[in-house]
Design an enzyme around this catalytic site. Structure first.
Site, PDB file in Angstrom:
ATOM      1  N   ARG A  80      45.517  49.956  43.199  1.00  0.00           N
ATOM      2  CA  ARG A  80      46.967  50.841  43.939  1.00  0.00           C
ATOM      3  C   ARG A  80      46.521  51.852  44.371  1.00  0.00           C
ATOM      4  O   ARG A  80      47.466  52.220  45.144  1.00  0.00           O
ATOM      5  CB  ARG A  80      47.567  52.139  42.648  1.00  0.00           C
ATOM      6  CG  ARG A  80      47.729  50.591  41.162  1.00  0.00           C
ATOM      7  CD  ARG A  80      48.325  51.567  40.417  1.00  0.00           C
ATOM      8  NE  ARG A  80      47.741  52.306  39.985  1.00  0.00           N
ATOM      9  CZ  ARG A  80      48.219  53.120  38.953  1.00  0.00           C
ATOM     10  NH1 ARG A  80      48.694  53.086  38.408  1.00  0.00           N
ATOM     11  NH2 ARG A  80      46.942  54.442  38.584  1.00  0.00           N
ATOM     12  N   HIS A  84      27.477  51.434  21.088  1.00  0.00           N
ATOM     13  CA  HIS A  84      26.107  51.350  21.531  1.00  0.00           C
ATOM     14  C   HIS A  84      25.251  51.574  20.194  1.00  0.00           C
ATOM     15  O   HIS A  84      24.475  50.617  20.109  1.00  0.00           O
ATOM     16  CB  HIS A  84      26.120  52.995  22.636  1.00  0.00           C
ATOM     17  CG  HIS A  84      26.450  53.014  23.943  1.00  0.00           C
ATOM     18  ND1 HIS A  84      27.055  51.419  24.310  1.00  0.00           N
ATOM     19  CD2 HIS A  84      26.811  53.901  24.500  1.00  0.00           C
ATOM     20  CE1 HIS A  84      27.657  52.091  25.064  1.00  0.00           C
ATOM     21  NE2 HIS A  84      27.655  53.757  25.486  1.00  0.00           N
ATOM     22  N   ASP A 114      29.022  46.921  26.705  1.00  0.00           N
ATOM     23  CA  ASP A 114      28.012  47.067  26.437  1.00  0.00           C
ATOM     24  C   ASP A 114      26.748  47.532  27.460  1.00  0.00           C
ATOM     25  O   ASP A 114      26.049  46.813  26.753  1.00  0.00           O
ATOM     26  CB  ASP A 114      28.163  47.022  25.150  1.00  0.00           C
ATOM     27  CG  ASP A 114      27.416  48.597  24.088  1.00  0.00           C
ATOM     28  OD1 ASP A 114      26.681  48.781  24.919  1.00  0.00           O
ATOM     29  OD2 ASP A 114      27.859  48.725  23.336  1.00  0.00           O
ATOM     30  N   HIS A 115      26.904  49.033  28.005  1.00  0.00           N
ATOM     31  CA  HIS A 115      26.022  49.242  28.995  1.00  0.00           C
ATOM     32  C   HIS A 115      24.445  48.844  28.408  1.00  0.00           C
ATOM     33  O   HIS A 115      23.330  48.761  28.624  1.00  0.00           O
ATOM     34  CB  HIS A 115      26.296  50.020  29.894  1.00  0.00           C
ATOM     35  CG  HIS A 115      25.709  51.360  29.075  1.00  0.00           C
ATOM     36  ND1 HIS A 115      26.540  51.782  28.444  1.00  0.00           N
ATOM     37  CD2 HIS A 115      24.235  52.291  29.575  1.00  0.00           C
ATOM     38  CE1 HIS A 115      26.119  53.828  28.416  1.00  0.00           C
ATOM     39  NE2 HIS A 115      25.389  53.153  29.229  1.00  0.00           N
ATOM     40  N   GLU A 138      21.402  63.365  24.061  1.00  0.00           N
ATOM     41  CA  GLU A 138      21.560  63.737  25.057  1.00  0.00           C
ATOM     42  C   GLU A 138      21.359  65.245  25.917  1.00  0.00           C
ATOM     43  O   GLU A 138      22.415  66.514  24.407  1.00  0.00           O
ATOM     44  CB  GLU A 138      23.505  63.567  25.795  1.00  0.00           C
ATOM     45  CG  GLU A 138      23.458  62.261  25.909  1.00  0.00           C
ATOM     46  CD  GLU A 138      24.814  61.461  26.388  1.00  0.00           C
ATOM     47  OE1 GLU A 138      25.109  61.348  27.679  1.00  0.00           O
ATOM     48  OE2 GLU A 138      25.404  61.352  25.265  1.00  0.00           O
ATOM     49  N   LYS A 166      25.980  65.149  21.685  1.00  0.00           N
ATOM     50  CA  LYS A 166      25.757  65.905  23.362  1.00  0.00           C
ATOM     51  C   LYS A 166      25.027  67.741  23.516  1.00  0.00           C
ATOM     52  O   LYS A 166      24.864  67.758  21.666  1.00  0.00           O
ATOM     53  CB  LYS A 166      26.840  66.128  23.663  1.00  0.00           C
ATOM     54  CG  LYS A 166      27.588  65.137  23.930  1.00  0.00           C
ATOM     55  CD  LYS A 166      27.887  64.581  25.663  1.00  0.00           C
ATOM     56  CE  LYS A 166      28.761  63.275  25.274  1.00  0.00           C
ATOM     57  NZ  LYS A 166      28.127  62.749  26.254  1.00  0.00           N
ATOM     58  N   LYS A 213      34.726  48.985  28.198  1.00  0.00           N
ATOM     59  CA  LYS A 213      34.563  50.103  26.728  1.00  0.00           C
ATOM     60  C   LYS A 213      35.881  51.369  27.192  1.00  0.00           C
ATOM     61  O   LYS A 213      35.861  51.853  28.701  1.00  0.00           O
ATOM     62  CB  LYS A 213      33.477  50.595  26.688  1.00  0.00           C
ATOM     63  CG  LYS A 213      32.899  52.091  27.209  1.00  0.00           C
ATOM     64  CD  LYS A 213      31.661  53.171  26.102  1.00  0.00           C
ATOM     65  CE  LYS A 213      32.341  53.726  25.777  1.00  0.00           C
ATOM     66  NZ  LYS A 213      31.129  55.375  25.994  1.00  0.00           N
ATOM     67  N   LYS A 243      19.652  47.576  28.543  1.00  0.00           N
ATOM     68  CA  LYS A 243      18.185  48.749  28.733  1.00  0.00           C
ATOM     69  C   LYS A 243      17.664  47.190  28.163  1.00  0.00           C
ATOM     70  O   LYS A 243      17.691  46.845  27.351  1.00  0.00           O
ATOM     71  CB  LYS A 243      19.384  49.114  27.913  1.00  0.00           C
ATOM     72  CG  LYS A 243      20.031  50.445  28.454  1.00  0.00           C
ATOM     73  CD  LYS A 243      20.301  51.708  27.792  1.00  0.00           C
ATOM     74  CE  LYS A 243      20.947  52.617  27.626  1.00  0.00           C
ATOM     75  NZ  LYS A 243      20.991  53.451  28.899  1.00  0.00           N
ATOM     76  N   ASP A 248      32.637  57.152  21.486  1.00  0.00           N
ATOM     77  CA  ASP A 248      31.728  57.397  22.456  1.00  0.00           C
ATOM     78  C   ASP A 248      31.044  56.692  22.369  1.00  0.00           C
ATOM     79  O   ASP A 248      30.370  55.813  23.413  1.00  0.00           O
ATOM     80  CB  ASP A 248      31.773  58.452  23.037  1.00  0.00           C
ATOM     81  CG  ASP A 248      31.759  58.315  24.210  1.00  0.00           C
ATOM     82  OD1 ASP A 248      32.118  57.969  25.411  1.00  0.00           O
ATOM     83  OD2 ASP A 248      30.130  59.321  24.949  1.00  0.00           O
TER      84      ASP A 248
HETATM   85  C1  BG6 Z   1      28.631  56.244  27.574  1.00  0.00           C
HETATM   86  C2  BG6 Z   1      29.016  57.143  27.342  1.00  0.00           C
HETATM   87  O1  BG6 Z   1      29.515  54.938  27.734  1.00  0.00           O
HETATM   88  O2  BG6 Z   1      27.406  56.633  27.447  1.00  0.00           O
HETATM   89  C3  BG6 Z   1      28.806  58.462  27.713  1.00  0.00           C
HETATM   90  O3  BG6 Z   1      30.430  57.769  26.813  1.00  0.00           O
HETATM   91  C4  BG6 Z   1      27.347  58.958  27.270  1.00  0.00           C
HETATM   92  O4  BG6 Z   1      29.298  60.137  26.742  1.00  0.00           O
HETATM   93  C5  BG6 Z   1      26.750  57.596  28.013  1.00  0.00           C
HETATM   94  O5  BG6 Z   1      26.895  60.111  27.866  1.00  0.00           O
HETATM   95  C6  BG6 Z   1      25.467  57.694  27.594  1.00  0.00           C
HETATM   96  O6  BG6 Z   1      24.497  56.716  28.353  1.00  0.00           O
HETATM   97  P1  BG6 Z   1      23.331  56.656  28.992  1.00  0.00           P
HETATM   98  O7  BG6 Z   1      22.442  55.162  29.721  1.00  0.00           O
HETATM   99  O8  BG6 Z   1      23.017  57.574  29.436  1.00  0.00           O
HETATM  100  O9  BG6 Z   1      22.311  56.672  27.293  1.00  0.00           O
END
Ligand code: BG6
Length: 504
Positions: free
Chosen positions: A47, A247, A184-185, A223, A347, A155, A189, A242
Site C-alpha cells: 500500500r 519449527h 517454515d524457514h 536464543e 529466549k 508464518k 536449513k 512462535d
Molecule cells: C522465527 C521466530 O520464526 O524464528 C523468532 O518468529 C525467532 O522469534 C526465529 O527468533 C529464530 O530463527 P533462527 O533461524 O534464528 O533460529
C-alpha cells in the site's frame, strides 16, 4: 540442477522488513550463483507509494542488508539485477480489485518473456491471505491455463487449530493445495534437511533408530536474545506458537518419521504427517507433569543490565505469555512406543543453539563394572553445524575403565561447499516447483492439534508461570520434567563443548 522456468515473483507486502532483509538478499545470492532463470523479474506491491526507482534503491542499491554482498560486484552487474525489480502501488487497501496489478503483471510478463509463470509471495499479515488469494483469482491471476501459478505464505499459519483450518480452507478456495507453499524457514536449513540424509542414507543409524535402542530424545532451541522490538507481536504469540508449533515440530517429524517410499515431496510429507498425527495429546493429568512454561526476568549479563520480559516494549505489565516452553510427549506408534521426547525452546538463554540429542540406551549387559558408556548422537542444527557421536573408550592403563570420547563432523570441514541461506534454498525450491521443504496443510493442522489443548490449558493459568533470570537455562522447575534422564544437556556454542558450558 533441476530445470528452472522463466518466471515472475510478485511480493505482497514488499515495503516491509522481510523483503529488504531476507528475500532480496536471497535473490541476489541466487542471481550471483547463476541459479535464476534467464528471464526473471520481481514485482513488489503493497500500500506504500513508491516508484520502481525508489523500490530498487530501497531493496538493492541503498539496502544495508545487501551492502556487503554488492560491495565487490561491478556496477553493471548490480544494475542488471536492480533493473529486474518493479513496484506497483496497490492504493489504499488490499481489498480493491487488482486491476492495476494485473496490467502490470501482464506487461512485465510480455517485456521479459516470462511465459506467464508467476509466484505470489505473501509477506503480509495472515489475516489478509484469503483476501489476496480471492482478489488474485477474481482477476484470473491464479489461472494456470497459460503458465503455472504458485502461492508462498509466511508464518504464523493460524493462531489455533480452528483458525489454521479456516485459513487452509480459505486459501484452498482459490488455489489448489499443489499450488500452495507454506514456508517454515527451519526446513530451509541444511542441517535440518540433513536429518533425512543421516537417517536414510546410512545403514548404521536406522537399525538403531527405535524404541529398542533409544532411551529418549531431547531437542533444545535456545536464543540468547530477548524479544527486542517484537514485543507487540510476541506477547500475543509466545514460545509455543512462535517456535514449537512450527519449527520444532517440523524437526520432530523428521526425527520420528518412517522411511518414505521415495524422495518425492508427497512421499516425504506423507510420512511426516503420520508422525505428527501419532503424537499422544496431553490430557488433564499430563498437562502438569509434562509441560513447563516460564518468562525471563531482569538480570545482569556481563555487567550489563538486561530487561525482564514484562519490561519490554509492547509487552503487558502482567503478561502471562511464555518465553520458555518445555514439553515432554510420546509418539504412539510401533517405533516410538514409550520413548519420551523432550523439547524446549526459549529466549534469553546463555547462548544461541539448536540441536537434537539422541540418547541411546546403555549396553544391555554391563561387562565393566562401575562404568557407563554414554552413547549419544548430537545433531547440531546451529551454530557450529555438524554431528557428534559420543561413545565409550578404554582409559589407558590397568583394568577396564571407560570414558566417553567424541567423534565429530563439522560442516565447516566441507571446504568449497557453498551453503545456501534458508530463504535462498526455499525460494529456489518454490521456483522449481519442489514443495518437499514446505509444510502441507495436514502437517500444519496435525501440529496445531497437539499444541492447541496445551495453549488452552495454559490460558486458564492453572499451570504456574516460572520466572528465570535472563541469561540462564530457564526455570529450575523444568529439571523435574526430565528427571531420571540425567537432566538436560545445556550445550555451548561449539558442538564439542561439554554440557553446561555457559557463555555469559
Ligand atoms: C522465527 C521466530 O520464526 O524464528 C523468532 O518468529 C525467532 O522469534 C526465529 O527468533 C529464530 O530463527 P533462527 O533461524 O534464528 O533460529
Amino acid at each position: 540442477m533441476k530445470k528452472i522456468d522463466n518466471q515472475l515473483l510478485v511480493i505482497f507486502g514488499a515495503s516491509g522488513d522481510l523483503t529488504v532483509r531476507k528475500l532480496i538478499p536471497a535473490l541476489f545470492n541466487l542471481y550471483k550463483e547463476g541459479h535464476l532463470p534467464e528471464n526473471f523479474a520481481v514485482l513488489g506491491t503493497s500500500r506504500s507509494n513508491m516508484t520502481d526507482e525508489e523500490f530498487r534503491a530501497k531493496v538493492v542499491t541503498e539496502s544495508k542488508f545487501l551492502k556487503d554482498s554488492i560491495s565487490d560486484e561491478a556496477i553493471d552487474f548490480i544494475e542488471s539485477f536492480a533493473n529486474r525489480m518493479f513496484y506497483e502501488d496497490l492504493g489504499g487497501s488490499y481489498e480493491e480489485p487488482y486491476i492495476g496489478l494485473k496490467n502490470r503483471v501482464e506487461s512485465i510478463n510480455e517485456e521479459f518473456s516470462l511465459d506467464n509463470n508467476v509466484i505470489y509471495y505473501l509477506s503480509t499479515p495472515p489475516g489478509i491471505y484469503e483476501l489476496i488469494s480471492k482478489n488474485l483469482k477474481e482477476q484470473g491471476l491464479s489461472d494456470e491455463n497459460k503458465g503455472w501459478k504458485r502461492l508462498i505464505v509466511e508464518k504464523p499459519f493460524g493462531y489455533t487449530l480452528e483458525t489454521a483450518k479456516a485459513l487452509n480452507k480459505g486459501i484452498q478456495t482459490y488455489f489448489n493445495e499443489s499450488q500452495i507453499y507454506r514456508i517454515d524457514h527451519y526446513l530451509g536449513k541444511e542441517t535440518v534437511q540433513n536429518l533425512l540424509v543421516t537417517r536414510f542414507s546410512n545403514s548404521i543409524f536406522e537399525p538403531l533408530w527405535n524404541r529398542n535402542y533409544i532411551n529418549h530424545i531431547e531437542i533444545t532451541n535456545a536464543e540468547s536474545v530477548g524479544v527486542g522490538s517484537r514485543g507487540g507481536y510476541y506477547d500475543k504469540s509466545g514460545a509455543l506458537r512462535d517456535m514449537f508449533q512450527n519449527h520444532l515440530l517440523q524437526i520432530v517429524s523428521l526425527v520420528a518419521m518412517e522411511p518414505p517410499i521415495d524422495a518425492n515431496a508427497e512421499s516425504i510429507r506423507n510420512e511426516k504427517v503420520k508422525a505428527l498425527q501419532s503424537i499422544r495429546h496431553l490430557n488433564e493429568e499430563t498437562f502438569y507433569t509434562n509441560t513447563t512454561r516460564g518468562q525471563y526476568l531482569a538480570s545482569t549479563i556481563n555487567g550489563e543490565k538486561v530487561k525482564g520480559y514484562r519490561e519490554e516494549e509492547g509487552v503487558a505489565d502482567n503478561s502471562m505469555t511464555e518465553t520458555y516452553a518445555a514439553i515432554k510427549f510420546y509418539i504412539d506408534n510401533w517405533r516410538w512406543k514409550d520413548v519420551p521426547f523432550y523439547v524446549r525452546t526459549a529466549k534469553c538463554m546463555p547462548t544461541k543453539v539448536t540441536e537434537v540429542v539422541i540418547h541411546f540406551k546403555p549396553s544391555h549387559h554391563r561387562l565393566f563394572e562401575g562404568t557407563n558408556s554414554d552413547n549419544r548422537l548430537i545433531i547440531r542444527i546451529q551454530p557450529d553445524e555438524g554431528i557428534l557421536l559420543k561413545f565409550g573408550v578404554k582409559v589407558p592403563g590397568q583394568g577396564f575403565k571407560v570414558e566417553t570420547a567424541n567423534l565429530d563432523f563439522h560442516y565447516t570441514d566441507l571446504v568449497d561447499t557453498y551453503v545456501m541461506e534458508a530463504y535462498e534454498r526455499l525460494l529456489l525450491d518454490a521456483m522449481q516447483g519442489d514443495a518437499t521443504l514446505y509444510a502441507r496443510a495436514d502437517e500444519v493442522e496435525a501440529a496445531w492439534a497437539f499444541v492447541d489443548p496445551i495453549l488452552e490449558e495454559w490460558k486458564s493459568n492453572r499451570e504456574k508461570m516460572h520466572g528465570y533470570p535472563a541469561g540462564t537455562w530457564g526455570p529450575k522447575f523444568a529439571d523435574k520434567l526430565i528427571d531420571g534422564q540425567d537432566g538436560w544437556r545445556n550445550p555451548g556454542p561449539n558442538l564439542t563443548d561439554s554440557a553446561d558450558y555457559c557463555e555469559l
